[in-house]
Structure formats: structure tokens, C-alpha cells
Design an enzyme around this catalytic site. Structure first.
Site, short mmCIF file in Angstrom:
data_model
loop_
_atom_site.label_atom_id
_atom_site.label_comp_id
_atom_site.label_asym_id
_atom_site.label_seq_id
_atom_site.Cartn_x
_atom_site.Cartn_y
_atom_site.Cartn_z
N ASP A 1 67.04 88.21 55.42
CA ASP A 1 68.44 88.01 55.81
C ASP A 1 68.79 88.22 57.29
OD1 ASP A 1 68.26 88.33 53.12
OD2 ASP A 1 69.79 89.86 52.95
N TRP B 1 56.99 89.67 58.07
CA TRP B 1 57.98 89.10 57.13
C TRP B 1 59.38 89.28 57.67
CZ3 TRP B 1 58.69 87.01 52.19
CH2 TRP B 1 59.97 87.16 51.65
N SER C 1 70.38 94.99 54.21
CA SER C 1 71.31 94.17 55.00
C SER C 1 72.66 94.83 55.26
CB SER C 1 71.53 92.83 54.29
OG SER C 1 70.34 92.10 54.39
N ARG D 1 75.35 96.86 47.67
CA ARG D 1 74.72 96.66 48.99
C ARG D 1 75.39 95.58 49.84
NH1 ARG D 1 71.01 95.08 45.09
NH2 ARG D 1 70.53 92.85 44.96
C1 FRU Z 1 69.23 89.35 50.09
C2 FRU Z 1 68.74 90.76 49.92
C3 FRU Z 1 69.88 91.73 50.15
C4 FRU Z 1 69.17 92.98 50.57
C5 FRU Z 1 68.03 92.45 51.37
C6 FRU Z 1 66.78 93.28 51.31
O1 FRU Z 1 68.27 88.44 50.47
O2 FRU Z 1 68.17 90.92 48.64
O3 FRU Z 1 70.73 91.87 49.04
O4 FRU Z 1 69.98 93.83 51.31
O5 FRU Z 1 67.76 91.14 50.89
O6 FRU Z 1 65.82 92.85 52.22
#
Ligand code: FRU
Length: 502
Positions: free
Chosen positions: A39, A36, A102, A162
Site C-alpha cells: 500500500d 516487497w 498502513s 486498521r
Molecule cells: C491492504 C493491507 C492493509 C494493511 C497493510 C499491511 O493492502 O492489508 O489493510 O494495513 O496491507 O501491509
């Protein structure tokens, strides 16, 4: 961390062979090696190479504990996979539903820094904090012993703090994080001189209800004489990749928007992340998929059967127009993989007629069509793409209602849904449409690259027919040019198999 990386690397190696048989994999859109992905994270040029970091679960084709995958390229087209850059290993970034979320990369004193969100669970809630790691060779990273470097400010949810974006101006680093308080999504801004000590500055920008309850993946940069703030709002219904063009006061840390727009209206474009390359171009990458909280989400798609899920949209150069709107133009490098050019000049498609388009093998191709609107009286120009005369994706340029409508209702036996977006149609005489098709996706650019819809289409190889049709009137085409596009990703997969065979 090294142990966790080595373990995951064995898993990746094990799965490489399976990937060679995965026929839904893209041919020229960059994607993960297996498992999988979501981002794009720190994109950067370091020591003369493009580095691409991205979210990955190496252990399965569903989202789970997050790692940072890593690839390098010299031309943004041919990629080489490197060992994982970050793995969950510390109390602040270890949890089966957490991990290394991310963030961004930045160069400081010759080292490559990664700033990322650690997600853990303290028994009663998820806790997200900002953390730092660095590397001197651009491959092996070590985490800062004093992590975390930032925690959610009082009044903000620990579980929704985040995706740090690092923006540098003069000798100050700014860190922009997505945050949530009550049902309001915000971008918070911090400043630092050394990437390790951060001071909270302000609410950079916020939703007033129109842009949802949480902002993921904020991205701030300067473009020409303006600033751009991109973000991915949760809970803003149809809007999920917004840009604001405006001004940024670096003293107060406030962004004042002038223009807002959607980066890509398609089903499958999320969490865009940009970087500046050595030629001074601002380039954006995004994850070509949808989350389960989006109204049109159905499930993760059929590719999990092949041991993978997710790819990235075409890389696009962002340009600023005089009125503050942005253009998103596929980078020039894709021209290098063109072959079999075909052109057709000045022809008419009569009402109800289907005009067959010759374009590469009908699966991986690029198509540019210029319509003469002065000679067109149809209500809609419709593209029927990846068709076998039964299943096909529809892209309707609705001239009467000034909209682009994409339908996947009959596309591939899996996808569904209809996405509408407004068209600008600034030129009354001409309309240009630029389409990219790959094994499992389509991307449609129009309005001089200011309007885009990208979506996945898991069509079979037998779905290799493509048409233009005219609805309720005639359509006049001034010029049509197409190219087949080379398979640069499969070559990579085969190379990996060869490596294993030895
Ligand atoms: C966005 C997200 C981010 C997070 C990441 C986790 O697609 O939800 O906010 O850091 O994916 O995989």
C-alpha cells in the site's frame, strides 16, 4: 526504532546492485528500491516537496513484518529514496506477521505527523491499534510515548481495526479506520483537535452485505461540493476498490452515499490512497498487485527472482462529474516524459485484419485511439498488446455486450485470468481509449476516464508488437496518437549503483 532502521538500511544498500540487473522493473511507474512493497501510505506535500510513504519489507520479496518506506519528489515523476520512516520497534507494532501497517500523514503545527496501525500478537490473537509519530525535518520520525492512541471499540475484532485516514475540516481532525464486526465491513470515524486524543464519533459507513466483511484503507475527502469515500473491501468478490460519492455530516460523523463506482476494475489495483497537492488537485496512488484472498490471485509473480515485488499504478487526478461519477485521469506530469510522437489519421481495420501500431519501442509507451462508432460495425475492437505474435495480452472492447474484457491467458507464460467490466459508452458516435504500457504492466482508460482496468503483464522485451484487430465487422479509427515514454526509474537505479561503487 533508529537501530531497526539502520539495520534495514544496510540490507537495502546491499541489494541495490542486484536491482540494476532486475530487467522486469518498471521504467516510469514509481516503485520501491528493493524487496516487497504494498500500500501507498501518507502521501503529502511538506515543505515544498511531495512525500510518498509506502509499506515495505526490506528483507525479502514477500510480505512480512512491515516498515514504512519513504521517497520524495519535486515533480511526481523523478523520485529520490530516503531512509525508512518507520520500523517496528515497540510492543504494539512488533511481530513477524505484523509491524507498522498502513496509515496517513498530516501536517500540524509545522510538523509532519504519521498516523499508522501497529500490529502485534498478544499470544492468542493479532491486535491492531492506531499510533502516532512525527518529524520536524520530514526525514527522521519519533514515535509518541503514549501510543496507542486508539484501540478497537467493544464489539469489533482486535485483528481487524486498521489503516487510519486523516481528514481535516475547520480545526477538527477526523480519523477513519477500517473495522470488522461479525461479517460486516465498516468505516469508523473519530475526532480530535491535536491528533493525540481521539473521541469515537460514529459508524461513518458500512457494508450491508454487498461490500464484504472488512474494509481496508478507507479514504475520505471533499471534492467540489461533494464528499468521496474510497475503500478496499475484502470479501466483495469482484469489487475491491470502491468509491462512494455523497454527503458527509461532520456533526454526526455520517456519510450518506449517492453514487457508487469502481475506481479500477483491473487485476492489479488495490488500497488506493489520495492526497491534495499544492495546485488543489486530488491525486490517487494505488498498489499494483493483488492479495492471495482475491478470487483471481495466482501467486506473487515472477519478479521475486529479481529481489523485488510490487509497484504503484500511474498517479491519477480524480475529478467529479455532474452526475457524481468520478474520472481518474493520469496526471499531466507524465506528458513530460513523452518522446517520438506518431500519429495516424482516419483508417479502417477490416474484419479479421491486424493493424500494427507504431508506439515508442513497443514496451514503454502511451497510446490514444479515437474510434468512429458511426462507421464501425464490428462486434469487438480488440487490442493485442506486448505481443510477439504468439504471446500477448488482449483488451477487448466488446461493443455488442458493452463490456471491456481483459485476458492474460496468453500474456507472458505466467499470468492468467480474464477480467470483465461494464462500459458506459455514453457517446454513441465516438469511443476513446487511452493505454499506458510499461515494462511489466498495462493500464487502459476509457469512457472519458470513468472506466479503467490496470494489470500486470510480465512480457519479455521481444514482446514489443502491438495491434488493433476487428472482430465480426469493420472498425473505423478517427485518430491514433502514440508516444514512447522515458525511462525515469532505471536512471535512478543506475545512480544508486554509482553511489555504491564509490
Ligand atoms: C491492504 C493491507 C492493509 C494493511 C497493510 C499491511 O493492502 O492489508 O489493510 O494495513 O496491507 O501491509
Amino acid at each position: 526504532m533508529q537501530q531497526a532502521i539502520s539495520k534495514a538500511e544496510l540490507e537495502i544498500k546491499e541489494k541495490r546492485k542486484q536491482m540494476c540487473k532486475a530487467h522486469m522493473r518498471q521504467r516510469y511507474h514509481f516503485m520501491g528500491e528493493e524487496g516487497w512493497i504494498n500500500d501507498p501510505n501518507g502521501l503529502i506535500v511538506y515543505k515544498g516537496k511531495y512525500h510518498f510513504f509506502y509499506q515495505q519489507n526490506p528483507y525479502g520479496s514477500f510480505w512480512s513484518e512491515m516498515y514504512w518506506a519513504h521517497a520524495v519528489s519535486e515533480d511526481l515523476i523523478h523520485w529520490e529514496y530516503l531512509p525508512l520512516a518507520l520500523a517496528p520497534s515497540e510492543p504494539y507494532d512488533e511481530h513477524i506477521e505484523g509491524g507498522c501497517f498502513s496509515g496517513s500523514s498530516v501536517i500540524y503545527k509545522d510538523k509532519l505527523y504519521l498516523i499508522y496501525t501497529g500490529t502485534m500478537n498478544n499470544g492468542s490473537e493479532f491486535v491492531q491499534t492506531q499510533n502516532v509519530a512525527w518529524s520536524s525535518d520530514g526525514i527522521h520520525f519519533e514515535k509518541y510515548k503514549e501510543n496507542p492512541v486508539a484501540v478497537a471499540p467493544v464489539g469489533y475484532q482486535n485483528a481487524n481495526f486498521r489503516d487510519p485516514c486523516i481528514y481535516k475540516e475547520d480545526d477538527t481532525f477526523y480519523m477513519i479506520c477500517g473495522a470488522r464486526t461479525g461479517d460486516i465491513g465498516r468505516a469508523l470515524i473519530y475526532q480530535s483537535k491535536d491528533l493525540l486524543h481521539w473521541e469515537y464519533l460514529n459508524i461513518l459507513a458500512e457494508s450491508r452485505g454487498e461490500f464484504g466483511y472488512m474494509w481496508e484503507c478507507p479514504d475520505l475527502f471533499k471534492l467540489g461540493d461533494k464528499y468521496v469515500l474510497m475503500f478496499s473491501p475484502m470479501g466483495a468478490v469482484d469489487r475491491k476498490t470502491v468509491y462512494l460519492t455523497g454527503d458527509f455530516n461532520k456533526k454526526t460523523g455520517k456519510f450518506s452515499p449517492l453514487v457508487s463506482g469502481e475506481i479500477d476494475w483491473g487485476f492489479d489495483f488495490y488500497a488506493p490512497k489520495s492526497f491534495e497537492d499544492s495546485k488543489g488537485r486530488r491525486i490517487v496512488a494505488a498498489w499494483a498487485n493483488a492479495w492471495d484472498w482475491m478470487p483471481w490471485w495466482k501467486d506473487w509473480g515472477p519478479t521475486y527472482n529479481e529481489g523485488w515485488c510490487g509497484h504503484f499504478n500511474l498517479l491519477r487526478e480524480i475529478r467529479l462529474c455532474k452526475d457524481g461519477r468520478l474520472q481518474f485521469i493520469p496526471i499531466d506530469e507524465y506528458k513530460e516524459i513523452r518522446r517520438d510522437k506518431q500519429t495516424e489519421d482516419s483508417f479502417k481495420v477490416e474484419s479479421g485484419q491486424k493493424h500494427k501500431i507504431t508506439c515508442g519501442d513497443g514496451v514503454a509507451f502511451e497510446l490514444r485511439v479515437t474510434f468512429d462508432l458511426t462507421q464501425t460495425d464490428a462486434e469487438c475492437i480488440k487490442f493485442l498488446l506486448r505481443s510477439d505474435n504468439q504471446s500477448e495480452a488482449e483488451v477487448c472492447i466488446d461493443l455488442k455486450h458493452q463490456e471491456m474484457i481483459v485476458s492474460r491467458e496468453k500474456a507472458d507464460g505466467w499470468s492468467n485470468g480474464v477480467r470483465r467490466c461494464p462500459l458506459l459508452m455514453e457517446n454513441e458516435n465516438e469511443l476513446k481509449v487511452h493505454i499506458f504500457s510499461d515494462q511489466s504492466s498495462l493500464e487502459v482508460f476509457t469512457d472519458d476516464y470513468k472506466t479503467v482496468q490496470s494489470f500486470n503483464d510480465f512480457a519479455t522485451d521481444a514482446q514489443n508488437l502491438n495491434f488493433i484487430t476487428a472482430i465480426n465487422g469493420n472498425v473505423a479509427v478517427l485518430e491514433m496518437v502514440s508516444y514512447g515514454l522515458n525511462d525515469v526509474m532505471k536512471t535512478k537505479n543506475q545512480k544508486n549503483e554509482v553511489e555504491i561503487a564509490f
